[in-house]
Each structure stands twice: as C-alpha cells, then as structure tokens.
Write a protein that holds these residues in place. Structure first.
Motif, PDB file in Angstrom:
ATOM      1  N   THR A  60       8.563   8.161  -2.858  1.00 61.14           N
ATOM      2  CA  THR A  60       9.514   8.419  -1.965  1.00 61.14           C
ATOM      3  C   THR A  60      10.871   6.870  -3.223  1.00 61.14           C
ATOM      4  N   PRO A  61      11.738   7.613  -3.366  1.00 60.20           N
ATOM      5  CA  PRO A  61      12.285   7.433  -3.937  1.00 60.20           C
ATOM      6  C   PRO A  61      13.253   6.060  -2.827  1.00 60.20           C
ATOM      7  N   ILE A  62      13.545   4.589  -4.029  1.00 62.23           N
ATOM      8  CA  ILE A  62      14.128   3.533  -3.232  1.00 62.23           C
ATOM      9  C   ILE A  62      15.104   3.535  -2.269  1.00 62.23           C
ATOM     10  N   ASP A 112       8.222  -8.619  -3.103  1.00 58.92           N
ATOM     11  CA  ASP A 112       9.356  -9.093  -3.770  1.00 58.92           C
ATOM     12  C   ASP A 112      10.089  -7.961  -4.616  1.00 58.92           C
ATOM     13  N   GLY A 113      10.093  -6.488  -4.111  1.00 61.23           N
ATOM     14  CA  GLY A 113      10.166  -5.360  -4.768  1.00 61.23           C
ATOM     15  C   GLY A 113      10.084  -5.196  -6.300  1.00 61.23           C
ATOM     16  N   SER A 114       8.522  -4.974  -6.468  1.00 65.18           N
ATOM     17  CA  SER A 114       8.323  -5.445  -8.009  1.00 65.18           C
ATOM     18  C   SER A 114       7.932  -4.889  -8.067  1.00 65.18           C
ATOM     19  N   SER A 115       6.563  -4.607  -6.906  1.00 64.26           N
ATOM     20  CA  SER A 115       4.881  -3.226  -7.192  1.00 64.26           C
ATOM     21  C   SER A 115       4.528  -4.191  -8.331  1.00 64.26           C
ATOM     22  N   GLY A 116       4.291  -5.362  -8.183  1.00 63.33           N
ATOM     23  CA  GLY A 116       3.337  -5.671  -9.153  1.00 63.33           C
ATOM     24  C   GLY A 116       4.162  -6.298 -10.985  1.00 63.33           C
ATOM     25  N   TYR A 137       8.300   5.563  -4.347  1.00 64.82           N
ATOM     26  CA  TYR A 137       6.766   4.941  -4.944  1.00 64.82           C
ATOM     27  C   TYR A 137       6.051   6.077  -4.417  1.00 64.82           C
ATOM     28  N   TYR A 138       5.456   6.383  -5.414  1.00 64.40           N
ATOM     29  CA  TYR A 138       4.096   7.685  -5.244  1.00 64.40           C
ATOM     30  C   TYR A 138       2.697   7.489  -4.336  1.00 64.40           C
ATOM     31  N   ASP A 176      -0.495   1.727  -9.143  1.00 63.69           N
ATOM     32  CA  ASP A 176      -0.316   0.909  -7.855  1.00 63.69           C
ATOM     33  C   ASP A 176       0.989   2.078  -7.262  1.00 63.69           C
ATOM     34  N   GLY A 177       1.362   3.297  -7.803  1.00 62.26           N
ATOM     35  CA  GLY A 177       1.908   3.794  -7.058  1.00 62.26           C
ATOM     36  C   GLY A 177       3.512   3.731  -7.371  1.00 62.26           C
ATOM     37  N   SER A 178       3.851   2.742  -8.108  1.00 58.70           N
ATOM     38  CA  SER A 178       5.415   2.435  -8.548  1.00 58.70           C
ATOM     39  C   SER A 178       5.811   3.737  -9.187  1.00 58.70           C
TER      40      SER A 178
END
Length: 330
Positions: free
Chosen positions: A151-153, A95-99, A144-145, A131-133
């Motif tokens: 890694t940028p979106i 969902d693109g939200s990473s939690g 994310y890391y 969680d790395g977001s």
C-alpha cells in the motif's frame, strides 16, 4: 538500513570440509572404487558409493548450504516480511514514521541485503522493514507491506511479494557472478557487481574486493541456476560454464557437470538400467562430478547408471541454451 554481513566463515568451512572430505571417500589408494559396489569400506553404511556421493552433496550442501544462503539467494521467491503491520501502520502511523525517525532510514550504500517488495510484474517497489514499512533506495518512507499487499502512501493497494535479495545503490537486484581465471576461464571467485559503480563485492561478507583479490582474474561473467529433480530452483548453487557449484559463498568448489543428453534405449537392452528400457532420455542434466569414471562403460551407460541411483542432481535452468561440453548420445 543497516548492511548485514554474510554467514560466519566457520560455517562455510564446515560445509566445504564436509564436501572435500566426503567425496574423496569414494576413492582408495588413488583409484576410484566401484561406485555401484556395496562392499567397499569407503562407502560402509550406504547401498553403494553413488548413494554416498549423492548423500554428501545433497545433505551437507543443501542442509548446511541452504541455512547459510538463506539471505544470499537468487531473488525473488515468495516470502512475507516478518512482524505485523498494524492499523496505525496502514494509516501511516500517528507520526507517519512507522517507528523510524521522521520516516527516514539510512539509504542503500554499496551492495546490501534487503527485504525486496515487488509487484507481480517484477517491479521493485522498495525495501521492507520488520514492521512492514517500506522505504525507497534513498531511505524515504513510501508505503507499507503486509499479507502479500503493498500500500503506497496516498495510493491504491496492489498485490506484491517480499523476499530477501541483494541490491546495489540504485536498488537493482543482483545475481551472483563469477570472476574467472584469465588463462583457464574457470570460475575463481563469486561476486556481486554493482551496476552503478562496477565494483565487485564478496558474496559472503558483502564487502568490496581489494585490487589484490582480483589479480589474474577476468569478468565477472553471468551464472545460471539449476532445477532439482523435483522441479524446484536450487537457490544455493550456481552453474558457470559446464560446471555446477553447490554454493556461491566462498571459493568455488565444483560439485557437478552439465551434460547434454539424447539417449534412446531399446526395449530389453541389458546394457542399461531396466527403468529406461523403451525410453528416450533427453535433457540438459547436472550430474555429480566423477560420473564417467568407469572406463568399461560408455558415457551413456555411466550416465544412466548414475541416474538410476538418483545421483543426477537436476537440470539446467538457464535461458542461454545448454552450456554442456559433454554430449551423450547413442
């Protein structure tokens, strides 16, 4: 993002009491006992009182102090975010939200502790979650890391690191600063100052200071770091002026002096420890307070005696020139 408080005050009191109680044991009946003499009751169990002084400062403050300041330290040191970053996270998640709800967390407010993700050039990318977001200062998901990579979106992965840091509302990394007594210039309280609002925050609780907390105080002024005898940056302490403080949490407790040393020791000079014979000692050193109490010795002899016993804590690591008020030479 949730603001996190500093350590419990009880932990700080344990450390402060250990130092306050420990150091005066090298004194008896209001007089300094022989620091190099092993027979003094005050230093029983140690080779001499210098060893005890060093042990108290190093073990009590670096042991308890480092635990206390684990998330209140000068950024940035190499550290990875806890938790794991899954393939779903790397792809932005289902969902693109990473939690996080709609990929948004609470924006940074006031001064707060964050896991700061930075590039090799020191650029701050954002703040990592477990969680790395990674989110920006406004709470928007930006990438994310994991495994020293950000890694940028929609962008290319780049080398990065993450470590706890203290930031203000615009995500600027903050170092502890010193509010000083307006009359004496001595450090009276350590704070973080927002570069956005100019408001001062307590270094332990990260809560804003009330006006009555700063009556008679000026500043804040910059603090600097010490490099220990093994060459590592001391993360828990700070230097202000010519004084070293083993912790910048709570009220300042002076534990060391900054001195500028330039000593050339002759070969076979019995006035100095043998290991320094034929050596030139030149450093902006940080030494345990009370080092120059033996009035029968010169400052150089006292300094090298303490250094010989391992009671020099380190060297000044700032970039403003040695701030020492005492210059030791021969």
């Amino acid at each position: 993002m949730r603001r996190q408080s500093g350590q419990a005050m009880s932990e700080y009191l344990i450390v402060t009491m250990a130092l306050v109680i420990g150091i005066p044991t090298a004194y008896k009946a209001g007089e300094l006992v022989g620091l190099l003499s092993p027979q003094e009751e005050a230093c029983a169990g140690y080779d001499n009182c210098i060893t005890k002084l060093l042990s108290v400062v190093h073990d009590q403050y670096q042991g308890y102090g480092n635990a206390m300041t684990a998330v209140h330290r000068y950024p940035i040191t190499s550290a990875s975010v806890s938790g794991d970053s899954t393939d779903d996270a790397a792809d932005g998640g289902e969902d693109g939200s990473s939690g996080s709800v709609d990929g948004i967390v609470d924006p940074v407010e006031g001064v707060s502790q964050q896991q700061v993700v930075t590039g090799s050039d020191g650029q701050v990318y954002g703040f990592a979650q477990a969680d790395g977001s990674v989110f920006d200062v406004d709470g928007n998901l930006i990438g994310y890391y994991a495994d020293d990579v950000f890694t940028p979106i929609g962008g290319e992965s780049v080398p990065a690191s993450a470590a706890y840091g203290i930031v203000d509302e615009d995500g600027n990394l903050l170092d502890p600063m010193a509010l000083v007594d307006c009359e004496t210039g001595d450090a009276a309280k350590f704070v973080y100052q927002s570069t956005v609002t100019g408001e001062n925050y307590d270094t332990a609780s990260l809560s804003p200071l009330d006006s009555e907390d700063t009556v008679g105080l000026c500043g804040p002024e910059a603090t600097y770091q010490m490099r220990d005898t093994e060459g590592n940056i001391d993360e828990g302490g700070v230097i202000h002026g010519a004084t070293y403080y083993a912790s910048f949490l709570g009220d300042p407790v002076a534990t060391g002096d900054v001195v500028l040393v330039a000593i050339a020791v002759d070969q076979d000079d019995e006035d100095y420890p043998e290991q320094f014979w034929g050596e030139v000692v030149s450093e902006c050193g940080v030494i345990v307070t009370g080092w120059n109490a033996d009035e029968t010795k010169t400052a150089a002899q006292n300094y090298l005696s303490f250094k010989d016993q391992g009671a020099v804590l380190g060297t000044y690591a700032g970039d403003q020139g040695c701030p020492a008020e005492t210059i030791i030479s021969n």
